[in-house]
Design a protein around this motif. Structure first.
Motif, PDB file in Angstrom:
ATOM      1  N   TYR A  60       0.863  -1.114  -0.136  1.00 32.92           N
ATOM      2  CA  TYR A  60      -0.069  -0.072   0.007  1.00 32.92           C
ATOM      3  C   TYR A  60       1.103   1.033   0.015  1.00 32.92           C
ATOM      4  O   TYR A  60       2.333   1.076   0.286  1.00 32.92           O
ATOM      5  N   PRO A  61       0.304   2.316  -0.471  1.00 33.91           N
ATOM      6  CA  PRO A  61       1.329   3.644  -0.281  1.00 33.91           C
ATOM      7  C   PRO A  61       1.476   4.049   1.226  1.00 33.91           C
ATOM      8  O   PRO A  61       0.612   4.012   2.156  1.00 33.91           O
ATOM      9  N   TYR A  62       2.706   4.088   1.512  1.00 34.08           N
ATOM     10  CA  TYR A  62       3.252   4.449   2.929  1.00 34.08           C
ATOM     11  C   TYR A  62       2.821   6.136   3.093  1.00 34.08           C
ATOM     12  O   TYR A  62       2.681   6.839   2.203  1.00 34.08           O
ATOM     13  N   ALA A  63       3.057   6.320   4.276  1.00 33.22           N
ATOM     14  CA  ALA A  63       3.030   7.624   4.736  1.00 33.22           C
ATOM     15  C   ALA A  63       4.029   8.607   3.826  1.00 33.22           C
ATOM     16  O   ALA A  63       5.108   8.126   3.664  1.00 33.22           O
ATOM     17  N   GLU A  64       3.880   9.671   3.379  1.00 28.87           N
ATOM     18  CA  GLU A  64       4.525  10.644   2.647  1.00 28.87           C
ATOM     19  C   GLU A  64       5.883  10.970   3.338  1.00 28.87           C
ATOM     20  O   GLU A  64       6.920  11.163   2.719  1.00 28.87           O
ATOM     21  N   GLU A  65       5.916  10.783   4.671  1.00 30.66           N
ATOM     22  CA  GLU A  65       6.944  11.213   5.521  1.00 30.66           C
ATOM     23  C   GLU A  65       8.305  10.301   5.080  1.00 30.66           C
ATOM     24  O   GLU A  65       9.333  10.573   4.892  1.00 30.66           O
ATOM     25  N   PHE A  66       7.860   8.900   4.801  1.00 37.75           N
ATOM     26  CA  PHE A  66       8.919   7.939   4.232  1.00 37.75           C
ATOM     27  C   PHE A  66       9.390   8.252   2.980  1.00 37.75           C
ATOM     28  O   PHE A  66      10.633   8.221   2.822  1.00 37.75           O
ATOM     29  N   LEU A  67       8.552   8.821   1.858  1.00 38.10           N
ATOM     30  CA  LEU A  67       9.173   9.140   0.706  1.00 38.10           C
ATOM     31  C   LEU A  67       9.947  10.485   1.177  1.00 38.10           C
ATOM     32  O   LEU A  67      11.210  10.468   0.222  1.00 38.10           O
ATOM     33  N   GLU A  68       9.747  11.517   1.976  1.00 36.80           N
ATOM     34  CA  GLU A  68      10.530  12.618   1.783  1.00 36.80           C
ATOM     35  C   GLU A  68      11.756  12.468   2.623  1.00 36.80           C
ATOM     36  O   GLU A  68      12.614  12.760   1.975  1.00 36.80           O
ATOM     37  N   TYR A  69      11.793  11.472   3.469  1.00 35.03           N
ATOM     38  CA  TYR A  69      12.950  10.979   3.796  1.00 35.03           C
ATOM     39  C   TYR A  69      13.941  10.236   2.803  1.00 35.03           C
ATOM     40  O   TYR A  69      14.983  10.367   2.836  1.00 35.03           O
ATOM     41  N   ALA A  70      13.526   9.436   2.107  1.00 29.21           N
ATOM     42  CA  ALA A  70      14.040   8.605   1.206  1.00 29.21           C
ATOM     43  C   ALA A  70      14.572   9.692   0.022  1.00 29.21           C
ATOM     44  O   ALA A  70      15.672   9.621  -0.332  1.00 29.21           O
ATOM     45  N   ASP A  71      13.814  10.740  -0.132  1.00 28.07           N
ATOM     46  CA  ASP A  71      14.267  11.655  -1.248  1.00 28.07           C
ATOM     47  C   ASP A  71      15.501  12.225  -0.679  1.00 28.07           C
ATOM     48  O   ASP A  71      16.709  12.609  -1.277  1.00 28.07           O
ATOM     49  N   ARG A  72      15.506  12.779   0.588  1.00 27.64           N
ATOM     50  CA  ARG A  72      16.756  13.471   1.168  1.00 27.64           C
ATOM     51  C   ARG A  72      18.057  12.479   1.398  1.00 27.64           C
ATOM     52  O   ARG A  72      19.006  13.284   1.412  1.00 27.64           O
ATOM     53  N   HIS A  73      17.802  11.341   1.459  1.00 28.13           N
ATOM     54  CA  HIS A  73      18.809  10.523   1.727  1.00 28.13           C
ATOM     55  C   HIS A  73      19.165   9.384   0.526  1.00 28.13           C
ATOM     56  O   HIS A  73      20.105   8.375   0.791  1.00 28.13           O
ATOM     57  N   GLY A  74      18.647   9.586  -0.530  1.00 32.93           N
ATOM     58  CA  GLY A  74      18.925   8.832  -1.536  1.00 32.93           C
ATOM     59  C   GLY A  74      18.554   7.323  -1.616  1.00 32.93           C
ATOM     60  O   GLY A  74      19.452   6.408  -2.034  1.00 32.93           O
ATOM     61  N   ILE A  75      17.435   6.946  -0.786  1.00 34.50           N
ATOM     62  CA  ILE A  75      16.844   5.612  -0.843  1.00 34.50           C
ATOM     63  C   ILE A  75      15.920   5.360  -1.996  1.00 34.50           C
ATOM     64  O   ILE A  75      15.162   6.270  -2.226  1.00 34.50           O
ATOM     65  N   VAL A  76      16.103   4.422  -2.508  1.00 41.00           N
ATOM     66  CA  VAL A  76      15.291   4.033  -3.853  1.00 41.00           C
ATOM     67  C   VAL A  76      14.053   3.274  -3.564  1.00 41.00           C
ATOM     68  O   VAL A  76      14.020   2.439  -2.701  1.00 41.00           O
ATOM     69  N   VAL A  77      12.852   3.592  -4.148  1.00 41.10           N
ATOM     70  CA  VAL A  77      11.620   3.237  -3.630  1.00 41.10           C
ATOM     71  C   VAL A  77      10.716   2.661  -4.909  1.00 41.10           C
ATOM     72  O   VAL A  77      10.841   3.306  -5.855  1.00 41.10           O
ATOM     73  N   ILE A  78      10.446   1.254  -4.729  1.00 45.78           N
ATOM     74  CA  ILE A  78       9.141   0.746  -5.309  1.00 45.78           C
ATOM     75  C   ILE A  78       7.932   1.278  -4.719  1.00 45.78           C
ATOM     76  O   ILE A  78       7.618   0.793  -3.846  1.00 45.78           O
ATOM     77  N   ASP A  79       7.121   2.150  -5.458  1.00 46.38           N
ATOM     78  CA  ASP A  79       5.723   2.598  -4.776  1.00 46.38           C
ATOM     79  C   ASP A  79       4.620   1.731  -5.268  1.00 46.38           C
ATOM     80  O   ASP A  79       4.344   1.689  -6.482  1.00 46.38           O
ATOM     81  N   GLU A  80       3.957   1.084  -4.381  1.00 43.36           N
ATOM     82  CA  GLU A  80       2.906   0.261  -4.766  1.00 43.36           C
ATOM     83  C   GLU A  80       1.502   0.556  -4.106  1.00 43.36           C
ATOM     84  O   GLU A  80       1.383   1.159  -3.221  1.00 43.36           O
ATOM     85  N   THR A  81       0.499   0.242  -4.989  1.00 39.09           N
ATOM     86  CA  THR A  81      -0.685   0.407  -4.554  1.00 39.09           C
ATOM     87  C   THR A  81      -1.236  -0.644  -3.840  1.00 39.09           C
ATOM     88  O   THR A  81      -0.773  -1.357  -3.286  1.00 39.09           O
ATOM     89  N   ALA A  82      -2.349  -0.449  -2.929  1.00 37.67           N
ATOM     90  CA  ALA A  82      -2.927  -1.258  -1.872  1.00 37.67           C
ATOM     91  C   ALA A  82      -3.922  -2.453  -2.820  1.00 37.67           C
ATOM     92  O   ALA A  82      -4.551  -3.352  -1.796  1.00 37.67           O
ATOM     93  N   ALA A  83      -3.584  -2.746  -3.911  1.00 42.23           N
ATOM     94  CA  ALA A  83      -4.234  -3.898  -4.622  1.00 42.23           C
ATOM     95  C   ALA A  83      -3.545  -5.257  -4.326  1.00 42.23           C
ATOM     96  O   ALA A  83      -2.551  -5.751  -5.298  1.00 42.23           O
ATOM     97  N   VAL A  84      -3.654  -5.677  -3.017  1.00 44.17           N
ATOM     98  CA  VAL A  84      -3.268  -7.142  -2.694  1.00 44.17           C
ATOM     99  C   VAL A  84      -4.244  -7.910  -2.312  1.00 44.17           C
ATOM    100  O   VAL A  84      -5.553  -7.733  -1.816  1.00 44.17           O
ATOM    101  N   GLY A  85      -4.168  -9.146  -2.834  1.00 39.82           N
ATOM    102  CA  GLY A  85      -5.325  -9.948  -2.536  1.00 39.82           C
ATOM    103  C   GLY A  85      -6.374 -10.313  -3.667  1.00 39.82           C
ATOM    104  O   GLY A  85      -7.499 -11.060  -3.374  1.00 39.82           O
ATOM    105  N   LEU A  86      -5.882  -9.764  -4.882  1.00 44.99           N
ATOM    106  CA  LEU A  86      -6.813 -10.194  -6.093  1.00 44.99           C
ATOM    107  C   LEU A  86      -6.516 -11.502  -6.684  1.00 44.99           C
ATOM    108  O   LEU A  86      -6.184 -11.522  -7.929  1.00 44.99           O
ATOM    109  N   ASN A  87      -6.812 -12.606  -5.835  1.00 44.73           N
ATOM    110  CA  ASN A  87      -6.079 -13.847  -6.205  1.00 44.73           C
ATOM    111  C   ASN A  87      -6.943 -14.811  -5.221  1.00 44.73           C
ATOM    112  O   ASN A  87      -6.565 -14.914  -4.109  1.00 44.73           O
ATOM    113  N   LEU A  88      -7.937 -15.676  -5.750  1.00 44.13           N
ATOM    114  CA  LEU A  88      -8.701 -16.645  -4.914  1.00 44.13           C
ATOM    115  C   LEU A  88      -7.771 -17.898  -4.622  1.00 44.13           C
ATOM    116  O   LEU A  88      -8.059 -18.527  -3.710  1.00 44.13           O
ATOM    117  N   GLY A  89      -6.646 -18.006  -5.325  1.00 42.78           N
ATOM    118  CA  GLY A  89      -5.969 -19.268  -4.993  1.00 42.78           C
ATOM    119  C   GLY A  89      -4.743 -19.086  -3.870  1.00 42.78           C
ATOM    120  O   GLY A  89      -4.157 -20.073  -3.679  1.00 42.78           O
TER     121      GLY A  89
END
Length: 601
Positions: A329-358
């Protein structure tokens, strides 16, 4: 949606603290017409489930109510007053006094309302926020609600983390001038030694737009006019993994010769591209080392906490990690702001988990009906999913740390209907942001020979558990099956591959001489097995261990107080695997630094 900030024309106040709190009940009158009749107080930001020693609150399915009174600052006379909720999981409704001013579905992205007509400067206003945690087949993420023979409502879901609910992020009151900036979009690129910044500004009314780009010292390095344009910076200082250099784009609206509004956007100048089986940042190959994480901690649940965030980043730095995925799910914006300032790379994901009956709770169940059908994940589900993509990109589009969008985790990808469901969502994401690659996290039944989605995306992300869920404890077979599969993906698609999940549940303090699942030695051996395979496959350009830390899940016979795949315990104590990863990743980081030094000397 622009995050509220304080500038020379804008002010904000955080409404964090204790709010009155009550569960919704059939006999409770509408709480927004008067003071909420309760003695309970709940902290904001925090999930409410674990705060109280109350089983009914912990297990509650449905609406809860928060309420507090706040005084509007006297200096806001003549300004627009906006009330913003950073997140309400999973549905929120807001009242000021007895008037409903906002409603939002989606638990991890912000929403707001202009309450100027109800918020007189210097006066008190009563704010009531309802939060509903219900999940259905038409929500993102999905779930099912049942009622048992005692009339108790129960929520089930297909994602393997606890359904924490409430106001887990801040609530804010902020002011803007009548003529104000409503949105800013920034896209960057690198052409030789020149940094390119394309910008677009939207405003509430017609005004002259003046933008200035300032370096980290505040010195103006470029200037432009107009609501859209391009700025070029000669010999630009680039945003790089490990060094988050940020410029500031200062956006002014001017009318009648006077400043109407000012908004500032941090800008990291960098390029992101996929070429063949390589992922390039600023034209240089990048290897993802890090984790899938969760916003999860004791008592707070998914509630944002600066101390926990900073400590988590410090532990990742200690280990030599350079990236993480915002699973699921999308994390709080503060996580991304911190990553911006410190050069941490992020794969940003939607909350679409569980679309799978198997799938069920992280392990494989039985498919009893089609995942994508009128009675399960249908057109309404797809519409909610599309809205989640829109809101994620709208919120996070300007963060240089975000290098890729993941639009779903472990969906059904082999059955009829999967491609028809996802193809329009991929097209939407590309339309909203043509500058970043797209991916999704694939589960093991979607193999290189039968997966119906992989060709739609730029990077192949695989969640794999050979040696744990399959061939449990047999690391010889796990190594064989993993390498065979990865070579199949490499040959079939020729795209970059990131292993976005791999690992094993591990009970801290359990040790064994021989192979024993759940022991710290087994977790370490499994990681070593996977790493040997990764090092033999050219197309593998990333390894993100599942998980950074143990986290809470729903109760189940395979979950003893949560998921134990963390290399840290839930209170952030290292297991043996953390030291194994630190040795591998710090050595890799040192080798990369040496190679970079040699290439520039």
């Amino acid at each position: 949606m622009l995050k509220p900030i304080s500038t020379s024309t804008r002010e904000q106040i955080l409404l964090d603290g204790l709010w009155l709190f009550a569960l919704d009940t059939p006999d409770r009158p509408e709480p927004w017409g008067s003071v909420l009749d309760t003695r309970r107080e709940a902290p904001v930001p925090a999930s409410y489930n674990d705060v109280f020693a109350d089983q009914e609150i912990h297990d509650h399915v449905g609406w809860v109510w928060y309420q507090r009174t706040v005084r509007v600052p006297r200096g806001w006379s003549g300004e627009r007053v906006i009330l913003r909720v950073d997140a309400a999981t999973h549905e929120g409704v807001v009242y000021v006094g007895d008037r409903r001013v906002a409603h939002h579905i989606g638990g991890y992205t912000p929403f707001e309302a202009d309450i100027t007509d109800l918020a007189e400067a210097g006066a008190e206003i009563r704010i009531t926020i309802g939060v509903n945690n219900e999940l259905t087949n038409e929500t993102i993420p999905p779930g099912t609600i049942t009622t048992d023979e005692f009339g108790r409502r129960k929520q089930t879901y297909r994602h393997d983390f606890y359904n924490y609910a409430g106001l887990a992020r801040s609530v804010r009151l902020y002011s803007v001038p009548t003529v104000h900036v409503t949105d800013v979009t920034v896209a960057t690129d690198v052409e030789g030694a020149t940094g390119v910044v394309d910008y677009r500004v939207e405003a509430s009314a017609a005004a002259q737009v003046v933008v200035r780009l300032r370096d980290a010292a505040g010195v103006e390095v470029a200037r432009a006019e107009g609501d859209a344009g391009r700025i070029e910076v000669t010999d630009a200082e680039l945003w790089r993994p490990g060094r988050g250099y940020l410029y500031t784009l200062e956006v002014d609206l001017v009318a009648g010769g006077a400043l109407q509004d000012r908004y500032e956007v941090p800008v990291g100048i960098r390029s992101v591209r996929v070429e063949g089986a390589r992922f390039l940042i600023n034209g240089e190959p990048f290897f993802f080392r890090g984790f899938g994480k969760h916003e999860d901690s004791a008592i707070r649940g998914r509630g944002f906490d600066n101390a926990i965030m900073v400590h988590d980043f410090a532990l990742m730095e200690w280990m030599g990690a350079n990236s993480f995925r915002t699973s699921h799910y999308p994390y709080a914006e503060e996580f991304l702001e911190y990553a911006d300032r410190h050069g941490i790379v992020v794969i940003d994901e939607t909350a679409a988990v569980g679309l799978n009956l198997g799938l069920g709770g992280g392990f494989h169940g039985r498919v009893t009906e089609k995942s994508f059908s009128p009675t399960m994940f249908n057109d309404n589900t797809q519409a909610a999913h599309a809205q989640g993509i829109r809101e994620l990109i709208a919120r996070d589009k300007n963060h240089p740390s975000v290098v890729m969008w993941s639009i779903t985790n472990e969906p059904e990808s082999v059955e009829d209907g999967a491609r028809e469901y996802f193809e329009p969502l991929v097209a939407l994401a590309r339309e909203l942001d043509p500058t970043r690659p797209l991916t999704y996290a694939n589960e093991y039944r979607g193999q290189f020979h039968n997966d119906r989605l992989a060709d739609l995306f730029d990077v192949i992300c695989l969640n794999r558990y050979y040696g744990w869920y399959m061939e449990t404890g047999d690391l010889v077979m796990a190594e064989h099956r993993l390498e065979t599969e990865l070579r199949g993906w490499q040959t079939t698609f020729g795209k970059p591959i990131i292993i976005t999940e791999y690992g094993a549940d591990t009970l801290a303090g359990l040790h064994a001489v021989t192979t024993q699942a759940w022991s710290e030695e087994f977790q370490t051996s499994l990681l070593q097995t996977y790493h040997r395979v990764f090092d033999r496959i050219d197309a593998v350009i990333g390894e993100q261990v599942w998980n950074f830390a143990d986290f809470q899940t729903s109760q189940g016979v395979i979950r003893v107080d949560g998921n134990k795949k963390g290399v840290f315990t839930r209170d952030r104590r290292p297991k043996a695997a953390a030291h194994e990863l630190r040795a591998r990743w710090t050595a890799a980081a040192a080798a990369e630094a040496g190679s970079e030094t040699a290439s520039t000397s």
